[in-house]
Structures are given as structure tokens and as C-alpha cells.
Scaffold this motif. Structure first.
Motif, PDB file in Angstrom:
ATOM      1  N   ALA A  54      16.093  -2.369-123.579  1.00  0.00           N
ATOM      2  CA  ALA A  54      14.670  -2.316-122.889  1.00  0.00           C
ATOM      3  C   ALA A  54      13.679  -1.698-123.822  1.00  0.00           C
ATOM      4  CB  ALA A  54      14.558  -1.837-121.504  1.00  0.00           C
ATOM      5  N   SER A  55      14.097  -0.306-124.012  1.00  0.00           N
ATOM      6  CA  SER A  55      13.123   0.255-125.090  1.00  0.00           C
ATOM      7  C   SER A  55      13.294   0.323-126.574  1.00  0.00           C
ATOM      8  CB  SER A  55      13.349   1.980-124.714  1.00  0.00           C
ATOM      9  OG  SER A  55      14.319   2.425-125.209  1.00  0.00           O
ATOM     10  N   GLY A  56      14.564  -0.090-126.854  1.00  0.00           N
ATOM     11  CA  GLY A  56      14.592  -0.258-128.348  1.00  0.00           C
ATOM     12  C   GLY A  56      15.111   1.087-129.014  1.00  0.00           C
ATOM     13  N   GLU A  57      15.493   2.221-128.186  1.00  0.00           N
ATOM     14  CA  GLU A  57      15.797   3.420-128.766  1.00  0.00           C
ATOM     15  C   GLU A  57      17.181   3.093-129.141  1.00  0.00           C
ATOM     16  OE1 GLU A  57      17.059   8.017-127.117  1.00  0.00           O
ATOM     17  OE2 GLU A  57      16.463   6.232-125.530  1.00  0.00           O
ATOM     18  N   LYS A  58      17.424   3.830-130.459  1.00  0.00           N
ATOM     19  CA  LYS A  58      18.742   3.798-131.212  1.00  0.00           C
ATOM     20  C   LYS A  58      19.501   4.966-131.269  1.00  0.00           C
ATOM     21  CE  LYS A  58      16.347   0.296-133.725  1.00  0.00           C
ATOM     22  NZ  LYS A  58      15.083   0.087-133.014  1.00  0.00           N
ATOM     23  N   PHE A  59      20.530   4.886-131.561  1.00  0.00           N
ATOM     24  CA  PHE A  59      21.663   6.057-131.937  1.00  0.00           C
ATOM     25  C   PHE A  59      22.518   5.447-133.109  1.00  0.00           C
ATOM     26  CE2 PHE A  59      25.868   7.891-131.557  1.00  0.00           C
ATOM     27  CZ  PHE A  59      25.472   9.255-131.217  1.00  0.00           C
ATOM     28  N   SER A  60      22.540   6.304-133.871  1.00  0.00           N
ATOM     29  CA  SER A  60      23.471   6.234-135.197  1.00  0.00           C
ATOM     30  C   SER A  60      23.874   7.357-135.860  1.00  0.00           C
ATOM     31  CB  SER A  60      22.713   5.426-136.302  1.00  0.00           C
ATOM     32  OG  SER A  60      23.301   5.345-137.518  1.00  0.00           O
ATOM     33  N   GLN A  61      25.186   7.369-135.930  1.00  0.00           N
ATOM     34  CA  GLN A  61      25.995   8.566-136.198  1.00  0.00           C
ATOM     35  C   GLN A  61      27.121   8.233-137.196  1.00  0.00           C
ATOM     36  OE1 GLN A  61      24.814  12.064-135.617  1.00  0.00           O
ATOM     37  NE2 GLN A  61      26.205  12.117-137.553  1.00  0.00           N
ATOM     38  N   THR A  62      27.254   9.074-138.130  1.00  0.00           N
ATOM     39  CA  THR A  62      28.805   8.909-139.128  1.00  0.00           C
ATOM     40  C   THR A  62      29.226   9.991-138.611  1.00  0.00           C
ATOM     41  OG1 THR A  62      27.604   9.977-140.828  1.00  0.00           O
ATOM     42  CG2 THR A  62      27.800   7.510-140.742  1.00  0.00           C
ATOM     43  N   ASP A  82      26.501   8.257-149.453  1.00  0.00           N
ATOM     44  CA  ASP A  82      25.413   8.752-149.222  1.00  0.00           C
ATOM     45  C   ASP A  82      25.007   8.642-147.493  1.00  0.00           C
ATOM     46  OD1 ASP A  82      24.917   9.507-151.712  1.00  0.00           O
ATOM     47  OD2 ASP A  82      23.244   8.151-151.875  1.00  0.00           O
ATOM     48  N   GLN A  83      25.497   7.398-146.985  1.00  0.00           N
ATOM     49  CA  GLN A  83      25.321   7.401-145.494  1.00  0.00           C
ATOM     50  C   GLN A  83      26.160   8.069-144.693  1.00  0.00           C
ATOM     51  OE1 GLN A  83      25.731   3.031-146.146  1.00  0.00           O
ATOM     52  NE2 GLN A  83      23.618   2.862-145.214  1.00  0.00           N
TER      53      GLN A  83
END
Length: 184
Positions: A54-62, A82-83
Motif C-alpha cells: 500500500a505505502s511502497g515502504e521498502k526494507f533492504s538489508q545485507t 560494495d552492496q
């Protein structure tokens, strides 16, 4: 003679409910040497991404691993060293995911393997949906979601996360939208 009837998709009601509760996720795991993995089934995530629909809120974690991630594996993931520069340990990942999660979230994943990665990290969502268990592909001709959508000329939005995981998450987001449309 009658033509065989197509089965209706067994779309869970939770998938059709409030879009604000749906969080689509995907994770990558690295193979681990047996000495680091006493339980063969307990592969840990090394890259975890998610998006609230709904909000498009994102989570990204290495996430740090016991072993270095090889160049070949990075190529497979379509990511760079680098990522992984800001990788955190598994405890940090659990805390970061806890901050992102909400008590009424419904975690949506394509297959059980993705959910197993999260469980191996010590995280068990209150509610989850495994899309691969839904009967949405009556012709069984499409072996991947990319092919499934290509065969139907169904639009898949550009990946919002890098690498193979980003494309896969974009496909899962498209599948949720497709199933919601099919249900009317």
C-alpha cells in the motif's frame, strides 16, 4: 463431451483483504560449509528485501555470513561487494526487521524456501502466505513467474531493488496484483 473445467484459483482471503497489511518479501542465501551449519535445513539469509504494497515502504538489508561471499555467488545474485559493505550480523537483522514489521502484517512470499530463510534467522511472522501454493497457473506451461507474465503480456513494474532478488520481488508484487485482479 464437455471440455475439462479449469480449476478456480484458491486465493486466500487474506491476500484480498486490506492491501495495507501485505508485505511482499524475498531473500537470498549463501551456501554454507557443513562445519558452520549443524542443521542442514538452517540456511540463513544474506540479502533480504521487502516492500509494503500500500505505502511502497521498502526494507533492504545485507547480512554478514560466517564465510566470505564468493565472486561467483555475487555474480549469481547480480550484486557487488560494495552492496555488502554495510552488512549487519543476524541479530542486527532481526532488530531491523522488527522495526520494519507491524503486528498485523501479512508476509507474502513466493515459496516456502523464502519463509524458511526468515525462520532460520529466528523470525516467525504471525501471518504469512506462500503464493506458490495457490492454483493460479492452470496451464502449467509457465515454469517461472517471468515466463508466466510474459506469456500473458501482463505488466511487471521495474525492479526497485538491485540484482536478481529485485527482479524476483517485482514478479511477486505483480503476482499479488494479478491474483487480486483475478478474484475481482
Amino acid at each position: 463431451d464437455q471440455a475439462p473445467r479449469k480449476q478456480k484459483a484458491n486465493i486466500p482471503h487474506a491476500l484480498l483483504a486490506d492491501l495495507g497489511k501485505l508485505v511482499v518479501a524475498y531473500g537470498e542465501a549463501a551456501p554454507m560449509a557443513e562445519k558452520f551449519r549443524p542443521n542442514k535445513a538452517a540456511r540463513l539469509p544474506v540479502y533480504w528485501i521487502a516492500q509494503r504494497l500500500a505505502s511502497g515502504e521498502k526494507f533492504s538489508q545485507t547480512i554478514q555470513t560466517a564465510e566470505l561471499i564468493s565472486r561467483e555467488l555475487l555474480q549469481h545474485f547480480e550484486l557487488t561487494t560494495d552492496q555488502f559493505a554495510d552488512s549487519i550480523d543476524i541479530n542486527g537483522f532481526r532488530k531491523a526487521w522488527e522495526r520494519f514489521s507491524q503486528s498485523d502484517d501479512i508476509l507474502v512470499v513466493y515459496n516456502a524456501g523464502t519463509l524458511r530463510l526468515l525462520h532460520a534467522a529466528g523470525i516467525v511472522p504471525a501471518k504469512s502466505i506462500e503464493l506458490k501454493s495457490i492454483n493460479f497457473n492452470n496451464d502449467h506451461g509457465s515454469r517461472t513467474l517471468s515466463k508466466f507474465f510474459g506469456d500473458r503480456k501482463y505488466p511487471v513494474e521495474a525492479a526497485e531493488f538491485p540484482g536478481r532478488a529485485g527482479r524476483r520481488l517485482a514478479n511477486v508484487v505483480a503476482l499479488v496484483k494479478y491474483l487480486r485482479e483475478q478474484a475481482g
